[in-house]
Design a protein around this motif. Sequence first.
Motif, PDB file in Angstrom:
ATOM      1  N   TYR A  16       0.827  -1.194  -0.063  1.00  0.00           N
ATOM      2  CA  TYR A  16      -0.071  -0.114  -0.021  1.00  0.00           C
ATOM      3  C   TYR A  16       0.982   1.198   0.184  1.00  0.00           C
ATOM      4  O   TYR A  16       0.546   2.225  -0.659  1.00  0.00           O
ATOM      5  CB  TYR A  16      -1.019   0.098   1.335  1.00  0.00           C
ATOM      6  CG  TYR A  16      -2.053  -0.892   1.278  1.00  0.00           C
ATOM      7  CD1 TYR A  16      -2.204  -1.748   0.303  1.00  0.00           C
ATOM      8  CD2 TYR A  16      -2.607  -1.204   2.554  1.00  0.00           C
ATOM      9  CE1 TYR A  16      -3.322  -2.836   0.456  1.00  0.00           C
ATOM     10  CE2 TYR A  16      -3.513  -2.207   2.770  1.00  0.00           C
ATOM     11  CZ  TYR A  16      -3.759  -2.842   1.802  1.00  0.00           C
ATOM     12  OH  TYR A  16      -5.029  -3.940   1.774  1.00  0.00           O
ATOM     13  N   VAL A  20      -0.402   3.430  -3.334  1.00  0.00           N
ATOM     14  CA  VAL A  20      -1.372   4.509  -2.871  1.00  0.00           C
ATOM     15  C   VAL A  20      -0.561   5.802  -3.245  1.00  0.00           C
ATOM     16  O   VAL A  20      -1.106   6.535  -3.997  1.00  0.00           O
ATOM     17  CB  VAL A  20      -1.976   4.420  -1.561  1.00  0.00           C
ATOM     18  CG1 VAL A  20      -2.813   5.536  -1.408  1.00  0.00           C
ATOM     19  CG2 VAL A  20      -2.796   3.054  -1.456  1.00  0.00           C
ATOM     20  N   ILE A  49       2.518  -6.909   1.931  1.00  0.00           N
ATOM     21  CA  ILE A  49       1.631  -6.418   2.636  1.00  0.00           C
ATOM     22  C   ILE A  49       1.573  -6.598   4.241  1.00  0.00           C
ATOM     23  O   ILE A  49       1.979  -7.654   4.795  1.00  0.00           O
ATOM     24  CB  ILE A  49      -0.035  -7.035   2.387  1.00  0.00           C
ATOM     25  CG1 ILE A  49      -0.141  -6.963   0.681  1.00  0.00           C
ATOM     26  CG2 ILE A  49      -0.939  -6.252   3.081  1.00  0.00           C
ATOM     27  CD1 ILE A  49      -1.158  -7.584   0.463  1.00  0.00           C
ATOM     28  N   TRP A 172       0.569   3.088   6.646  1.00  0.00           N
ATOM     29  CA  TRP A 172      -0.356   3.354   5.524  1.00  0.00           C
ATOM     30  C   TRP A 172      -1.833   3.872   5.969  1.00  0.00           C
ATOM     31  O   TRP A 172      -2.256   4.621   5.374  1.00  0.00           O
ATOM     32  CB  TRP A 172      -0.378   2.077   4.483  1.00  0.00           C
ATOM     33  CG  TRP A 172      -0.762   0.786   5.221  1.00  0.00           C
ATOM     34  CD1 TRP A 172       0.028  -0.234   5.484  1.00  0.00           C
ATOM     35  CD2 TRP A 172      -2.112   0.530   5.562  1.00  0.00           C
ATOM     36  NE1 TRP A 172      -0.774  -1.116   5.959  1.00  0.00           N
ATOM     37  CE2 TRP A 172      -2.038  -0.999   6.000  1.00  0.00           C
ATOM     38  CE3 TRP A 172      -3.497   0.908   5.376  1.00  0.00           C
ATOM     39  CZ2 TRP A 172      -3.220  -1.473   6.541  1.00  0.00           C
ATOM     40  CZ3 TRP A 172      -4.435   0.388   5.616  1.00  0.00           C
ATOM     41  CH2 TRP A 172      -4.577  -1.012   6.285  1.00  0.00           C
ATOM     42  N   HIS A 175      -2.478   7.439   4.947  1.00  0.00           N
ATOM     43  CA  HIS A 175      -2.233   8.104   3.759  1.00  0.00           C
ATOM     44  C   HIS A 175      -2.700   9.229   3.462  1.00  0.00           C
ATOM     45  O   HIS A 175      -2.258  10.211   2.796  1.00  0.00           O
ATOM     46  CB  HIS A 175      -2.457   7.016   2.572  1.00  0.00           C
ATOM     47  CG  HIS A 175      -1.573   6.019   2.390  1.00  0.00           C
ATOM     48  ND1 HIS A 175      -1.531   4.828   1.905  1.00  0.00           N
ATOM     49  CD2 HIS A 175      -0.017   6.246   2.528  1.00  0.00           C
ATOM     50  CE1 HIS A 175      -0.271   4.071   1.795  1.00  0.00           C
ATOM     51  NE2 HIS A 175       0.491   5.010   2.143  1.00  0.00           N
TER      52      HIS A 175
END
Length: 187
Positions: A16, A20, A49, A172, A175
Motif C-alpha cells: 500500500y 497508493v 502487505i 499506511w 495516507h
Amino acid sequence: MAKKLLLICGDFVEDYEIMVPFQALQAMGYAVDAVCPGKKAGESVATAIHDFEGHQTYSEKPGHNFTLNATFDEVVPEKYDGLIIPGGRAPEYLRLNDKVLAMVRHFYDSRKVIGAVCHGAQLLAAAVSLDGRRISAYPACSPEVRLAGAEYVNLPMDEAVTDGNIVTAPAWPAHPQWLRKIADLLG
C-alpha cells in the motif's frame, strides 16, 4: 509543468505504501518516478502487505509486483521537487546504499519536500542528522529516529506530522493525512 517527485523503493516495500502514493500523487497532477537501485524502468519490485491484526507486531503477506517507471542509475535528484520514501522492509537495506543516502541528503540539504511513511524513517535516520526535528515512523523504528537526534512523535496510525519540509507518518492508514500534507507543501 507538473512538479516532479522521486520515489525510492526496493524489494519488499510495503504494498500500500508504494502503490497508493504513486497513484494518488499522479492523480493530483504530480509526475512520480519510481526507482530501485540495481533495477531499470519496466522491471518490478516485490511488495509485502503489512497488516495490523492484533498481534504484537504487524503481519506480513505477499503483495503485488510493482513496475518501476524510471531507472535508478539515470536519476538526477536536482530535477525533482520532492522525495517519497515508502516503508516496508526495503528501507532496512536501502540505507546501506551510498547513492541512495546521497540522494536523501540532496533533498534534505536543499530543503525540498520529503515524505516518509512507516519504516521510511530508517532512510532519513541513516542519511541525515534529524537533530531537533519532529519525526513519526512505525513505533519499532522510534529508537533509530531518536538516535538520529529527532523527537519521535508517537501518533495514532492514521495521523501524520509535518516538520518544516518533512512529512512523516507511522503507517499506511495515515495516507489521507500524509498525502494531503505533502501536497500542501508542494503547492
